[in-house]
Each structure stands twice: as C-alpha cells, then as structure tokens.
Design a protein around this motif. Structure first.
Motif, PDB file in Angstrom:
ATOM      1  N   SER A 169       0.843  -1.185   0.000  1.00 55.88           N
ATOM      2  CA  SER A 169       0.000   0.000   0.000  1.00 55.88           C
ATOM      3  C   SER A 169       0.880   1.236   0.000  1.00 55.88           C
ATOM      4  CB  SER A 169      -0.895  -0.001   1.246  1.00 55.88           C
ATOM      5  OG  SER A 169      -1.661   1.161   1.298  1.00 55.88           O
ATOM      6  N   HIS A 170       0.782   2.012  -1.058  1.00 56.18           N
ATOM      7  CA  HIS A 170       1.450   3.304  -1.113  1.00 56.18           C
ATOM      8  C   HIS A 170       0.869   4.114  -2.260  1.00 56.18           C
ATOM      9  CE1 HIS A 170       4.057   0.877  -3.816  1.00 56.18           C
ATOM     10  NE2 HIS A 170       4.029   1.967  -4.543  1.00 56.18           N
ATOM     11  N   TYR A 171       1.165   5.380  -2.223  1.00 55.66           N
ATOM     12  CA  TYR A 171       0.704   6.296  -3.251  1.00 55.66           C
ATOM     13  C   TYR A 171       1.916   6.735  -4.058  1.00 55.66           C
ATOM     14  CZ  TYR A 171      -1.066  10.534  -5.410  1.00 55.66           C
ATOM     15  OH  TYR A 171      -1.413  11.491  -6.326  1.00 55.66           O
ATOM     16  N   GLY A 172       1.820   6.635  -5.355  1.00 50.04           N
ATOM     17  CA  GLY A 172       2.894   7.123  -6.204  1.00 50.04           C
ATOM     18  C   GLY A 172       3.879   6.041  -6.590  1.00 50.04           C
ATOM     19  N   PRO A 173       4.934   6.442  -7.292  1.00 50.66           N
ATOM     20  CA  PRO A 173       5.909   5.477  -7.801  1.00 50.66           C
ATOM     21  C   PRO A 173       6.815   4.943  -6.696  1.00 50.66           C
ATOM     22  CG  PRO A 173       6.604   7.703  -8.324  1.00 50.66           C
ATOM     23  CD  PRO A 173       5.234   7.811  -7.697  1.00 50.66           C
ATOM     24  N   VAL A 174       7.440   3.822  -6.995  1.00 48.04           N
ATOM     25  CA  VAL A 174       8.435   3.231  -6.100  1.00 48.04           C
ATOM     26  C   VAL A 174       9.787   3.855  -6.455  1.00 48.04           C
ATOM     27  CG1 VAL A 174       9.611   1.085  -5.497  1.00 48.04           C
ATOM     28  CG2 VAL A 174       7.140   1.092  -5.867  1.00 48.04           C
ATOM     29  N   PRO A 175      10.491   4.409  -5.471  1.00 50.18           N
ATOM     30  CA  PRO A 175      11.761   5.066  -5.789  1.00 50.18           C
ATOM     31  C   PRO A 175      12.849   4.068  -6.177  1.00 50.18           C
ATOM     32  CG  PRO A 175      11.394   5.081  -3.425  1.00 50.18           C
ATOM     33  CD  PRO A 175      10.156   4.509  -4.052  1.00 50.18           C
ATOM     34  N   ARG A 176      13.753   4.520  -6.995  1.00 49.12           N
ATOM     35  CA  ARG A 176      14.916   3.722  -7.388  1.00 49.12           C
ATOM     36  C   ARG A 176      16.021   3.959  -6.368  1.00 49.12           C
ATOM     37  NH1 ARG A 176      18.568   5.002 -12.446  1.00 49.12           N
ATOM     38  NH2 ARG A 176      20.254   3.572 -11.934  1.00 49.12           N
ATOM     39  N   PHE A 177      16.593   2.876  -5.853  1.00 46.79           N
ATOM     40  CA  PHE A 177      17.675   2.976  -4.875  1.00 46.79           C
ATOM     41  C   PHE A 177      18.992   3.205  -5.599  1.00 46.79           C
ATOM     42  CE2 PHE A 177      20.907   0.668  -2.239  1.00 46.79           C
ATOM     43  CZ  PHE A 177      20.994   1.623  -1.249  1.00 46.79           C
ATOM     44  N   ARG A 178      19.662   4.282  -5.230  1.00 46.61           N
ATOM     45  CA  ARG A 178      20.977   4.611  -5.780  1.00 46.61           C
ATOM     46  C   ARG A 178      21.952   4.681  -4.614  1.00 46.61           C
ATOM     47  NH1 ARG A 178      17.550   8.420  -8.955  1.00 46.61           N
ATOM     48  NH2 ARG A 178      17.502   7.558 -11.056  1.00 46.61           N
ATOM     49  N   PRO A 179      22.692   3.601  -4.339  1.00 47.16           N
ATOM     50  CA  PRO A 179      23.543   3.574  -3.139  1.00 47.16           C
ATOM     51  C   PRO A 179      24.552   4.705  -3.063  1.00 47.16           C
ATOM     52  CG  PRO A 179      23.848   1.582  -4.477  1.00 47.16           C
ATOM     53  CD  PRO A 179      22.783   2.398  -5.130  1.00 47.16           C
ATOM     54  N   ASP A 180      25.024   5.199  -4.207  1.00 45.46           N
ATOM     55  CA  ASP A 180      26.010   6.279  -4.190  1.00 45.46           C
ATOM     56  C   ASP A 180      25.389   7.626  -3.806  1.00 45.46           C
ATOM     57  OD1 ASP A 180      24.626   5.988  -6.671  1.00 45.46           O
ATOM     58  OD2 ASP A 180      26.053   7.351  -7.636  1.00 45.46           O
ATOM     59  N   ARG A 181      24.069   7.742  -3.873  1.00 44.03           N
ATOM     60  CA  ARG A 181      23.386   8.993  -3.524  1.00 44.03           C
ATOM     61  C   ARG A 181      22.570   8.891  -2.230  1.00 44.03           C
ATOM     62  NH1 ARG A 181      20.663  10.752  -9.264  1.00 44.03           N
ATOM     63  NH2 ARG A 181      22.556  10.591 -10.497  1.00 44.03           N
ATOM     64  N   TRP A 182      22.348   7.667  -1.763  1.00 45.71           N
ATOM     65  CA  TRP A 182      21.454   7.469  -0.624  1.00 45.71           C
ATOM     66  C   TRP A 182      22.180   7.773   0.688  1.00 45.71           C
ATOM     67  CZ3 TRP A 182      20.881   4.999   3.973  1.00 45.71           C
ATOM     68  CH2 TRP A 182      19.592   4.914   4.486  1.00 45.71           C
ATOM     69  N   ASN A 183      21.462   8.423   1.609  1.00 47.69           N
ATOM     70  CA  ASN A 183      21.955   8.581   2.971  1.00 47.69           C
ATOM     71  C   ASN A 183      20.775   8.730   3.907  1.00 47.69           C
ATOM     72  OD1 ASN A 183      21.154  11.347   3.030  1.00 47.69           O
ATOM     73  ND2 ASN A 183      23.114  11.957   2.173  1.00 47.69           N
ATOM     74  N   LEU A 184      21.040   8.525   5.175  1.00 49.99           N
ATOM     75  CA  LEU A 184      20.071   8.764   6.238  1.00 49.99           C
ATOM     76  C   LEU A 184      20.585   9.951   7.033  1.00 49.99           C
ATOM     77  CD1 LEU A 184      17.576   7.918   7.960  1.00 49.99           C
ATOM     78  CD2 LEU A 184      19.190   6.571   9.331  1.00 49.99           C
ATOM     79  N   GLN A 185      19.706  10.912   7.286  1.00 46.83           N
ATOM     80  CA  GLN A 185      20.101  12.101   8.029  1.00 46.83           C
ATOM     81  C   GLN A 185      19.281  12.233   9.303  1.00 46.83           C
ATOM     82  OE1 GLN A 185      19.738  15.574   5.564  1.00 46.83           O
ATOM     83  NE2 GLN A 185      21.031  14.736   3.962  1.00 46.83           N
ATOM     84  N   VAL A 186      19.902  12.777  10.324  1.00 48.59           N
ATOM     85  CA  VAL A 186      19.202  13.229  11.525  1.00 48.59           C
ATOM     86  C   VAL A 186      19.565  14.700  11.668  1.00 48.59           C
ATOM     87  CG1 VAL A 186      18.945  13.032  14.019  1.00 48.59           C
ATOM     88  CG2 VAL A 186      19.238  10.966  12.636  1.00 48.59           C
TER      89      VAL A 186
END
Length: 181
Positions: free
Chosen positions: A19-36
């Motif tokens: 269940s979600h609205y909209g497209p599924v994002p493409r994972f790009r490990p070189d651009r992905w990060n988690l921020q706090v």
C-alpha cells in the motif's frame, strides 16, 4: 491471531499487502543517505551512508501490521537498527518532544519522541529474514509496532527533531502528508 484480538475496525488479511501512493523510488547507493537533523543536542546534522546504517547493531522484533484503512496482517519479523541506537548516536536536544520521519517524495509522518524511542521501534532493513522488497520500503523503513502503519514510512531518508507538534507546509496541523500537497 483471532479476529477477537484485532483492533476495532480492522480485518485480518493474508500476506503483506502493498500500500502506497505514487511510484516506487529507485535505490541509488552512491546517492542514498540517512540524516538526523533539527534540534540535535550538538546543533549538528548527522549523516550515514547505506553501508554505515547496515553496519550498525541490529535487532529483530515480531509484530502485526495494522493499516488505518482496515487491513491487519500478522506475525511479521522485522530486523534493523533500533531507533534508540539512532537516538544515542545523534541525541536530541532537551526541548525535543516530537520527530518528523521524512521519506522519499516528501512523505512525512510525525511521532512523539516517546513513540520513536520505544524499545520496539526499528529502522528496518529486513522482513522475515530477507532484505525488504522495494515495494515494502527497501532500503529502510520505519516500523513503530504500537502505531498504525502510516506512522512508519517506507523509503525513510531522515529524522528531524522538533520541539513541538510539527506542522505541514502552510501551517496545516495534520499528522502526515506530502510536501507541496
């Protein structure tokens, strides 16, 4: 689990519906990060790559998933980084009472700090022993077992510490939404 144990208005379903609205994002490990960010104790932003998140100590929980629209599916095993570990690595300032969980495409959900800090809240990377599927939130999904599923966004990208119940852009006092919506 019998239906007598379901929360009011819920119905038992088999499997784990997507269940979600909209497209599924493409994972790009070189651009992905988690921020706090936001009201951290040091006033600094913290950032981790996917590899760094995956290297953090993890734990497993078993929980049922309840959707606000009615379906409940049972006995999900999630593995990931406890939210409490993130709180230790990037402590909030004393005045923080809430967090905003930010996900891909601007989706957000607000949580009380106490809900985020629960020993059962996870930044999940795995489901039932396998990496999350992209439809279910790979690479990172927030799982808050005692709240409905919409409080646990898929495709998590950031946690923002705030000192009050966060408002959406334009001052709308809803609990979740999309930027610009």
């Amino acid at each position: 689990m019998g239906t007598e144990q379901l929360p009011p208005g819920q119905r038992l379903v088999k499997g784990w519906p997507v269940s979600h609205y909209g497209p599924v994002p493409r994972f790009r490990p070189d651009r992905w990060n988690l921020q706090v960010f936001g009201a951290t104790a040091t006033a600094e932003k913290y950032t981790w790559t996917f590899e760094e998140v995956a290297a953090l100590p993890g734990t497993a929980i078993v929980t049922d998933m309840h959707c606000a629209s009615g379906p409940t599916s049972t006995d999900h095993e999630f593995f990931g980084v406890p939210a409490s570990a993130l709180l230790e690595l990037a402590p909030p300032a004393p005045q923080v009472t809430h967090v905003m969980a930010w996900a891909e495409y601007g989706y957000s959900a607000n949580l009380r700090l106490g809900d985020f800090a629960s020993e059962r809240t996870l930044l999940a990377t795995h489901h039932n022993g396998e990496p999350l599927t992209v439809e279910h939130g790979f690479p990172l999904r927030l799982v808050v077992p005692h709240l409905y599923g919409y409080k646990g966004p898929k495709w998590l990208r950031a946690i923002e510490y705030t000192g009050a119940t966060p408002l959406l852009p334009g001052g709308v006092g809803l609990t979740e939404g999309r930027r610009g919506a």
